[in-house]
Design a protein around this motif. Structure first.
Motif, PDB file in Angstrom:
ATOM      1  N   ARG A   1      18.351 -11.835   5.744  1.00  0.00           N
ATOM      2  CA  ARG A   1      18.616 -13.265   5.649  1.00  0.00           C
ATOM      3  C   ARG A   1      17.329 -14.074   5.727  1.00  0.00           C
ATOM      4  NH1 ARG A   1      24.020 -14.248   9.441  1.00  0.00           N
ATOM      5  NH2 ARG A   1      25.451 -12.949   8.203  1.00  0.00           N
ATOM      6  N   ALA A   2      16.362 -13.558   6.472  1.00  0.00           N
ATOM      7  CA  ALA A   2      15.088 -14.264   6.625  1.00  0.00           C
ATOM      8  C   ALA A   2      14.303 -14.301   5.327  1.00  0.00           C
ATOM      9  CB  ALA A   2      14.249 -13.611   7.718  1.00  0.00           C
ATOM     10  N   ALA A   3      14.570 -13.355   4.442  1.00  0.00           N
ATOM     11  CA  ALA A   3      13.801 -13.285   3.202  1.00  0.00           C
ATOM     12  C   ALA A   3      14.106 -14.456   2.272  1.00  0.00           C
ATOM     13  CB  ALA A   3      14.096 -11.966   2.485  1.00  0.00           C
TER      14      ALA A   3
ATOM     15  N   ALA B   1       2.165 -14.599  -4.940  1.00  0.00           N
ATOM     16  CA  ALA B   1       1.074 -13.986  -4.182  1.00  0.00           C
ATOM     17  C   ALA B   1       1.357 -13.936  -2.691  1.00  0.00           C
ATOM     18  CB  ALA B   1      -0.222 -14.768  -4.426  1.00  0.00           C
ATOM     19  N   ASP B   2       2.608 -14.164  -2.300  1.00  0.00           N
ATOM     20  CA  ASP B   2       2.922 -14.311  -0.881  1.00  0.00           C
ATOM     21  C   ASP B   2       3.454 -13.052  -0.203  1.00  0.00           C
ATOM     22  OD1 ASP B   2       5.459 -14.085  -1.942  1.00  0.00           O
ATOM     23  OD2 ASP B   2       6.017 -16.176  -1.562  1.00  0.00           O
ATOM     24  N   GLY B   3       3.481 -11.929  -0.930  1.00  0.00           N
ATOM     25  CA  GLY B   3       3.938 -10.677  -0.341  1.00  0.00           C
ATOM     26  C   GLY B   3       5.440 -10.483  -0.377  1.00  0.00           C
ATOM     27  N   SER B   4       6.180 -11.399  -0.978  1.00  0.00           N
ATOM     28  CA  SER B   4       7.639 -11.286  -0.995  1.00  0.00           C
ATOM     29  C   SER B   4       8.141 -10.302  -2.050  1.00  0.00           C
ATOM     30  CB  SER B   4       8.278 -12.657  -1.230  1.00  0.00           C
ATOM     31  OG  SER B   4       7.873 -13.194  -2.479  1.00  0.00           O
ATOM     32  N   LEU B   5       7.298  -9.988  -3.030  1.00  0.00           N
ATOM     33  CA  LEU B   5       7.683  -9.109  -4.129  1.00  0.00           C
ATOM     34  C   LEU B   5       6.736  -7.921  -4.208  1.00  0.00           C
ATOM     35  CD1 LEU B   5       8.311 -11.988  -6.662  1.00  0.00           C
ATOM     36  CD2 LEU B   5      10.091 -10.483  -5.745  1.00  0.00           C
ATOM     37  N   ASP B   6       7.256  -6.771  -4.606  1.00  0.00           N
ATOM     38  CA  ASP B   6       6.490  -5.530  -4.625  1.00  0.00           C
ATOM     39  C   ASP B   6       5.822  -5.325  -5.982  1.00  0.00           C
ATOM     40  OD1 ASP B   6       5.444  -3.009  -4.387  1.00  0.00           O
ATOM     41  OD2 ASP B   6       7.383  -1.988  -4.170  1.00  0.00           O
ATOM     42  N   PRO B   7       4.484  -5.397  -6.052  1.00  0.00           N
ATOM     43  CA  PRO B   7       3.794  -5.152  -7.326  1.00  0.00           C
ATOM     44  C   PRO B   7       4.017  -3.746  -7.858  1.00  0.00           C
ATOM     45  CG  PRO B   7       2.344  -6.236  -5.746  1.00  0.00           C
ATOM     46  CD  PRO B   7       3.551  -5.792  -4.980  1.00  0.00           C
ATOM     47  N   GLY B   8       4.408  -2.825  -6.987  1.00  0.00           N
ATOM     48  CA  GLY B   8       4.656  -1.458  -7.422  1.00  0.00           C
ATOM     49  C   GLY B   8       5.818  -1.317  -8.385  1.00  0.00           C
TER      50      GLY B   8
END
Length: 219
Positions: A113-115, A82-89
């Protein structure tokens, strides 16, 4: 494959990320936000966006995912951070692979690299290598992005309620003869502080839980 899918979102202090994550869910995908003890406004934000909110008092990633799985009613369930790191689309593309697979994993491909800080990324690669080499599980990631059918997953009888849950899932699914597929997905910098890489205690706990699962599996 039916477009009606329940999406389990384990949540711990994700008020900043939830609006974007929930808005990005495709039509026909229902959000089940499992609050695992948030101290921010995550519950209120999720409810206002129309998500089903489940409270899981027992702390732990596995506990939150299991609570969401129990609350789900759709035949097909997805699990997503739920942290926005992955695209639900990208969920429909993963669900489509269930025509020929029993478990679909979103193999993370960091956009920067920050990801994905190097220590966490390398630890994950070593973990996946051990699964391939010692247990014959042909995966390259132990990811938080997973899609599967609900009833068979419940039938695996998973018991880990902490950070070892994703690894236990792969081991149990393989031993049950499941077909596992991987789908490359972009991995973005999360919104807010990580509960693992941003916290020493969280990182140590995750390593301990994963190691326990590896030993139990004989890897």
């Amino acid at each position: 494959m039916s477009a009606c899918v329940d999406v389990v979102l384990p949540c711990l202090d994700e008020a900043a990320a939830l609006p974007g994550v929930l808005a990005a869910l495709p039509r026909g995908y229902r959000a089940i936000v499992v609050d695992n003890g948030s101290r921010d406004s995550s519950v209120e934000v999720a409810a206002a966006a129309g998500a089903v909110v489940v409270r899981e008092e027992r702390r732990g990633y596995g506990a939150a995912v299991h609570a969401g799985l129990v609350a789900a009613t759709a035949e097909v369930v997805a699990v997503l951070d739920a942290d926005g790191s992955l695209d639900p689309g990208l969920l429909p593309a993963a669900v489509a692979l269930l025509d020929t697979a029993d478990l679909v994993l979103g193999r993370r491909r960091p956009v920067s690299r920050a990801a994905w800080p190097a220590p966490q990324r390398l630890s994950n690669e070593l973990l996946a290598w051990r699964l391939r080499r010692r247990l014959g599980i042909a995966v390259h990631d132990v990811p938080p992005f997973r899609v599967f059918r609900r009833e068979p997953m419940l039938g695996l009888g998973l018991t880990d309620r902490r950070s070892g849950y994703p690894l236990e899932t792969l081991v149990a699914a393989t031993r049950a003869g499941w077909r596992i597929a991987e789908l490359d997905v972009p991995y973005r910098p999360r919104i807010g502080r990580s509960k693992v890489s941003g916290d020493l205690r969280g990182a140590i706990s995750a390593v301990r839980d994963m190691t326990a699962q590896l030993r139990a599996a004989g890897a």
